[in-house]
Design an enzyme around this catalytic site. Structure first.
Site, mmCIF file in Angstrom:
data_model
loop_
_atom_site.group_PDB
_atom_site.id
_atom_site.type_symbol
_atom_site.label_atom_id
_atom_site.label_comp_id
_atom_site.label_asym_id
_atom_site.label_seq_id
_atom_site.Cartn_x
_atom_site.Cartn_y
_atom_site.Cartn_z
ATOM 1 N N ALA A 41 39.566 50.088 35.994
ATOM 2 C CA ALA A 41 38.328 50.019 36.135
ATOM 3 C C ALA A 41 37.712 50.725 37.176
ATOM 4 C CB ALA A 41 37.803 48.578 35.918
ATOM 5 N N LYS B 85 42.194 44.448 48.083
ATOM 6 C CA LYS B 85 42.607 43.743 48.864
ATOM 7 C C LYS B 85 43.912 43.674 49.242
ATOM 8 C CE LYS B 85 42.876 39.799 45.559
ATOM 9 N NZ LYS B 85 42.495 38.465 45.253
ATOM 10 N N TYR C 117 50.842 46.170 35.935
ATOM 11 C CA TYR C 117 51.928 45.649 34.993
ATOM 12 C C TYR C 117 51.783 45.992 33.619
ATOM 13 C CZ TYR C 117 52.975 44.212 39.690
ATOM 14 O OH TYR C 117 53.293 44.182 41.213
ATOM 15 N N GLY D 128 50.545 48.745 26.276
ATOM 16 C CA GLY D 128 50.015 50.097 25.947
ATOM 17 C C GLY D 128 48.432 49.960 25.708
ATOM 18 N N GLU E 180 50.737 46.106 17.793
ATOM 19 C CA GLU E 180 51.080 44.564 18.338
ATOM 20 C C GLU E 180 50.321 43.822 17.552
ATOM 21 O OE1 GLU E 180 49.448 45.226 22.326
ATOM 22 O OE2 GLU E 180 51.391 46.280 22.890
ATOM 23 N N ASP F 160 38.031 36.538 42.174
ATOM 24 C CA ASP F 160 37.219 36.848 43.245
ATOM 25 C C ASP F 160 35.885 37.172 42.728
ATOM 26 O OD1 ASP F 160 39.143 35.888 44.921
ATOM 27 O OD2 ASP F 160 39.616 38.026 45.636
ATOM 28 N N HIS G 89 49.471 34.556 27.021
ATOM 29 C CA HIS G 89 50.186 35.372 26.300
ATOM 30 C C HIS G 89 51.448 34.653 25.902
ATOM 31 C CE1 HIS G 89 52.639 38.752 25.304
ATOM 32 N NE2 HIS G 89 51.909 39.611 25.656
ATOM 33 N N ARG H 298 47.018 36.639 19.035
ATOM 34 C CA ARG H 298 47.813 35.823 20.117
ATOM 35 C C ARG H 298 47.246 34.159 20.010
ATOM 36 N NH1 ARG H 298 47.506 39.955 25.079
ATOM 37 N NH2 ARG H 298 48.801 41.323 23.972
ATOM 38 N N HIS I 87 47.024 34.959 30.822
ATOM 39 C CA HIS I 87 47.220 36.314 30.753
ATOM 40 C C HIS I 87 45.979 37.150 31.028
ATOM 41 C CE1 HIS I 87 49.287 39.747 29.640
ATOM 42 N NE2 HIS I 87 48.478 40.274 28.613
ATOM 43 N N ARG J 276 40.880 38.209 22.929
ATOM 44 C CA ARG J 276 40.986 39.613 22.605
ATOM 45 C C ARG J 276 42.274 40.317 21.939
ATOM 46 N NH1 ARG J 276 44.558 43.137 26.312
ATOM 47 N NH2 ARG J 276 45.378 41.190 27.070
HETATM 48 P P1 FAD Z 1 42.888 44.905 37.963
HETATM 49 O O1 FAD Z 1 43.999 46.231 37.425
HETATM 50 O O2 FAD Z 1 43.529 43.794 38.044
HETATM 51 O O3 FAD Z 1 42.399 45.652 39.301
HETATM 52 C C1 FAD Z 1 41.704 44.746 40.166
HETATM 53 C C2 FAD Z 1 41.601 45.204 41.678
HETATM 54 O O4 FAD Z 1 40.702 44.303 42.205
HETATM 55 C C3 FAD Z 1 42.982 45.061 42.171
HETATM 56 O O5 FAD Z 1 43.105 46.261 42.934
HETATM 57 C C4 FAD Z 1 42.717 44.126 42.995
HETATM 58 O O6 FAD Z 1 43.580 44.114 44.461
HETATM 59 C C5 FAD Z 1 41.110 44.086 43.557
HETATM 60 N N1 FAD Z 1 40.560 42.925 44.341
HETATM 61 C C6 FAD Z 1 40.352 41.878 43.441
HETATM 62 N N2 FAD Z 1 39.749 40.861 44.350
HETATM 63 C C7 FAD Z 1 39.268 41.654 45.381
HETATM 64 C C8 FAD Z 1 38.546 41.411 46.524
HETATM 65 N N3 FAD Z 1 37.935 40.038 46.879
HETATM 66 N N4 FAD Z 1 38.616 42.252 47.440
HETATM 67 C C9 FAD Z 1 38.902 43.284 47.537
HETATM 68 N N5 FAD Z 1 39.565 43.903 46.194
HETATM 69 C C10 FAD Z 1 39.840 42.831 45.287
HETATM 70 N N6 FAD Z 1 45.910 45.292 28.758
HETATM 71 C C11 FAD Z 1 46.289 46.242 27.691
HETATM 72 O O7 FAD Z 1 45.220 46.919 27.196
HETATM 73 N N7 FAD Z 1 47.339 46.648 27.464
HETATM 74 C C12 FAD Z 1 48.472 46.033 27.820
HETATM 75 O O8 FAD Z 1 49.624 46.656 27.657
HETATM 76 C C13 FAD Z 1 48.384 45.099 28.847
HETATM 77 N N8 FAD Z 1 49.567 44.524 29.454
HETATM 78 C C14 FAD Z 1 49.495 43.640 30.405
HETATM 79 C C15 FAD Z 1 50.696 43.377 31.214
HETATM 80 C C16 FAD Z 1 50.513 42.407 32.024
HETATM 81 C C17 FAD Z 1 51.926 41.871 32.601
HETATM 82 C C18 FAD Z 1 49.290 42.114 32.644
HETATM 83 C C19 FAD Z 1 49.042 40.866 33.678
HETATM 84 C C20 FAD Z 1 47.923 42.568 32.171
HETATM 85 C C21 FAD Z 1 48.328 43.208 30.757
HETATM 86 N N9 FAD Z 1 46.901 43.918 30.273
HETATM 87 C C22 FAD Z 1 47.202 44.602 29.257
HETATM 88 C C23 FAD Z 1 45.715 43.529 30.674
HETATM 89 C C24 FAD Z 1 45.023 44.814 31.672
HETATM 90 O O9 FAD Z 1 46.318 45.149 32.339
HETATM 91 C C25 FAD Z 1 44.127 44.228 32.554
HETATM 92 O O10 FAD Z 1 43.080 43.430 31.928
HETATM 93 C C26 FAD Z 1 43.522 45.594 33.182
HETATM 94 O O11 FAD Z 1 44.514 46.416 33.604
HETATM 95 C C27 FAD Z 1 42.424 45.139 34.282
HETATM 96 O O12 FAD Z 1 41.917 46.051 34.967
HETATM 97 P P2 FAD Z 1 40.938 46.198 35.881
HETATM 98 O O13 FAD Z 1 40.920 47.546 36.558
HETATM 99 O O14 FAD Z 1 39.795 45.494 35.381
HETATM 100 O O15 FAD Z 1 41.478 45.046 36.957
HETATM 101 C C1 SIN Z 2 51.771 43.292 25.875
HETATM 102 O O1 SIN Z 2 52.352 44.126 26.253
HETATM 103 O O2 SIN Z 2 52.215 42.160 25.107
HETATM 104 C C2 SIN Z 2 50.407 42.839 26.759
HETATM 105 C C3 SIN Z 2 49.408 43.562 25.799
HETATM 106 C C4 SIN Z 2 48.131 43.300 26.319
HETATM 107 O O3 SIN Z 2 47.707 42.295 27.189
HETATM 108 O O4 SIN Z 2 47.137 43.901 25.682
#
Ligand code: FAD
Ligand code: SIN
Length: 521
Positions: free
Chosen positions: A16, A35, A45, A49, A114, A221, A242, A289, A350, A385
């Site tokens: 994001a 952070k 992680y 996809g 999926e 946070d 999950h 899920r 998850h 979701r």
């Molecule tokens: P994040 O990628 O979590 O980034 C958050 C950022 O904010 C990090 O850099 C963190 O350090 C920073 N941050 C947080 N608090 C603070 C603070 N106080 N000060 C400064 N920095 C801060 N979704 C899918 O669509 N497909 C998938 O296959 C999938 N697989 C997944 C597998 C796993 C193991 C996990 C955990 C999640 C998965 N998801 C998947 C969900 C998806 O990965 C996340 O919802 C998505 O990546 C979130 O992106 P984001 O940019 O919102 O947050």
């Molecule tokens: C997974 O690979 O099962 C995670 C997919 C997701 O959280 O959207």
């Protein structure tokens, strides 16, 4: 003069935050705070996809319908159509930024399936799609002269009128955001970072539970900061578990066994080796899920087992290793040869479906504060979701927020007169054990009473226990020099409080919120 003054301030360096940065950087100076290490995020992680409509027989209508069904009547249909309608364009942009997805021998993208999806529509890079996306986005960000990334900088509070001495509450019209107070984790100094526009992209909150697939940065946070600033938070009762994380007692976080493995043909079995999903849903392993996680939870509870099995022994070995090399090697590293032995799995926290309430442009209820990604609540996910829709949501809303913010930026001035952080009356941290023990208590409360299956009594008990933790932690916070650990604990307690409060308010079972006192009709 503040320590730092920027046009666009971004909290978080996941999909994001970075994809937004790449768009707004043409319109002003961008600072991204993160952070931990710059690539540490839930994004990194992601395994399965990213969902998008690429080829017939798939269609936008089918993807919309699957998302609505999964969301159990709580999605905002307009938002669902908007996100899915923009999916192909955003994916092509991501590919243009250098992200690589697997292809078949014919040159088409190799789409996976999926739970809850009626068609194959998941673009993936083996089973480490998130790592590939994070790599590609960071590489682009590093090349942009207007983007500065400060790692090991912890955003503590968003700055509003409250910090200028104006009393605000949630009814105050026109709460405004002027930047953040951030703790530089290298110098341990608290700095003012003033910004015209702030984007919260701080991700999820998995660590409020004992068992989670999320890395340790996921402490909610952003939601806690916005809640304290009197911003609107919605749908927090919908925490997604999950169904299949690797059963490894004591391991934190838990290793995910992607849902795509079930999409590839793996079957769930109880500890006697007997299949059970047909008892719960006609879609069996590929039901949404919430249904699969509850089925596993029920099997474990009624049989008194600690886990169930995921059976991959009958799958094509060569193809499996090609598609899921990390899962294969991770299991081998703990002595599970998945072609000869079944994988013990359990559900784990998850994904946070709710969050900072935003409109179609990613605007929160606080002026000049946007929120995108897992910390936000857009209306796409509803009560549950659909798998692989979150990376997509982040891309689409980062684009929409960026377009809107760039149109506003020239009309916004930096706020003058923000006071330095007030550390009066605080002393050196007390024993760390107070923080670590409170965190364990919080995680136990959330896991035991606010997990996959809830009841009014469990929620009430959780609320009462949490109030004690809240009081103790606030008192510690008032008299102690701040540390990241203490701030995170305080935020996690706040997020737990909001989840419980919103769960108590929902007098029904819906999607991920399953309350024994309100059985489904
Ligand atoms: P994040 O990628 O979590 O980034 C958050 C950022 O904010 C990090 O850099 C963190 O350090 C920073 N941050 C947080 N608090 C603070 C603070 N106080 N000060 C400064 N920095 C801060 N979704 C899918 O669509 N497909 C998938 O296959 C999938 N697989 C997944 C597998 C796993 C193991 C996990 C955990 C999640 C998965 N998801 C998947 C969900 C998806 O990965 C996340 O919802 C998505 O990546 C979130 O992106 P984001 O940019 O919102 O947050
Ligand atoms: C997974 O690979 O099962 C995670 C997919 C997701 O959280 O959207």
């Amino acid at each position: 003069m503040y320590k730092k003054e920027v046009d666009f301030l971004i909290i978080g360096s996941g999909i994001a935050g970075i994809s937004y940065a790449l768009k707004v950087a043409a319109y002003g100076k961008v600072l991204m705070l993160t952070k931990s290490d710059e690539d540490e995020s839930n994004t990194k992680y992601a395994q399965g996809g990213i969902a998008a409509v690429m080829y017939a027989p798939d269609s936008y209508d089918k993807h919309v319908e699957d998302t609505l069904i999964c969301g159990d009547g709580e999605c905002d249909e307009k938002v669902v159509k908007l996100v899915i309608g923009e999916s192909t364009e955003r994916i092509n942009e991501l590919i243009g930024w250098g992200a690589q997805f697997d292809k078949t021998s014919s040159g088409n993208y190799d789409l996976a399936k999926e739970g809850g999806h009626s068609e194959k529509r998941i673009l993936h890079h083996k089973d480490n799609t998130g790592f590939e996306i994070e790599r590609a986005l960071l590489a682009q960000a590093h090349q942009h002269p207007n983007i500065e990334i400060l790692s090991h900088y912890y955003a503590m509070e968003i700055i509003t009128q409250h910090h200028l001495g104006v009393w605000v509450n949630s009814q105050t019209p026109g709460i405004e955001c002027y930047g953040v107070y951030a703790l530089n984790l290298k110098t341990e100094k608290i700095e003012i970072i003033a910004a015209k526009i702030v984007l919260m992209a701080s991700g999820g909150c998995g660590h409020i539970y004992e068992s989670t697939t999320n890395p340790t940065i996921a402490t909610g946070d952003g939601v806690a900061m916005v809640y304290r600033a009197k911003g609107k938070i919605k749908d927090m009762e919908f925490i997604q578990f999950h169904p299949t994380s690797l059963y490894q007692p004591g391991q934190h976080p838990s290793f995910l066994i992607s849902e795509a493995v079930r999409g590839f043909g793996a079957v769930l079995k109880n500890t006697d080796g007997v299949e059970f999903m047909h008892k719960y849903d006609a879609r069996k392993e590929l039901a949404p899920r919430d249904i699969v996680a509850r089925a596993i939870d029920n099997e474990m509870k009624t049989r008194g087992d600690d886990f169930v099995y995921l059976d991959c022994t009958q799958l094509n070995q060569e193809e499996f290793i090609k598609h899921f090399p990390n899962i294969y090697h991770k299991c081998l590293s703990v002595n599970i040869d998945i072609f000869h032995a079944m994988i013990p799995v359990v559900p784990a926290a998850h994904y946070m479906c709710g969050g900072i309430d935003v409109d179609d442009h990613g605007r929160s209820s606080i002026k000049n504060l946007y929120a995108v990604g897992e910390c936000s609540r857009t209306g796409l996910h509803g009560a549950n979701r659909l798998a692989s829709n979150s990376l997509l949501e982040a891309l689409v809303f980062a684009h929409r927020a960026a377009v809107h913010a760039c149109n506003q930026i020239n009309a916004i001035d930096l706020m003058n007169g923000i006071p330095a952080w007030n550390a009066e009356g605080t002393a050196s941290p007390e024993e760390m054990v107070l923080i670590t023990q409170s965190l364990k208590e919080l995680q136990a409360i959330m896991s035991n009473y606010v997990g996959i299956v809830r009841s009014d009594l469990r929620l009430k008990r959780a609320f009462d226990r949490l109030l004690i933790l809240h009081k103790e932690t606030e008192s510690l916070y008032e008299r102690t020099t701040v540390s990241k650990q203490l701030c995170e604990l305080r935020n996690m307690i706040k997020v737990g409080y909001v989840i419980i409060k919103q769960a108590i308010q929902r007098k029904e079972s819906r999607g991920l919120h399953f309350n024994l006192d309100y059985p489904r009709k």
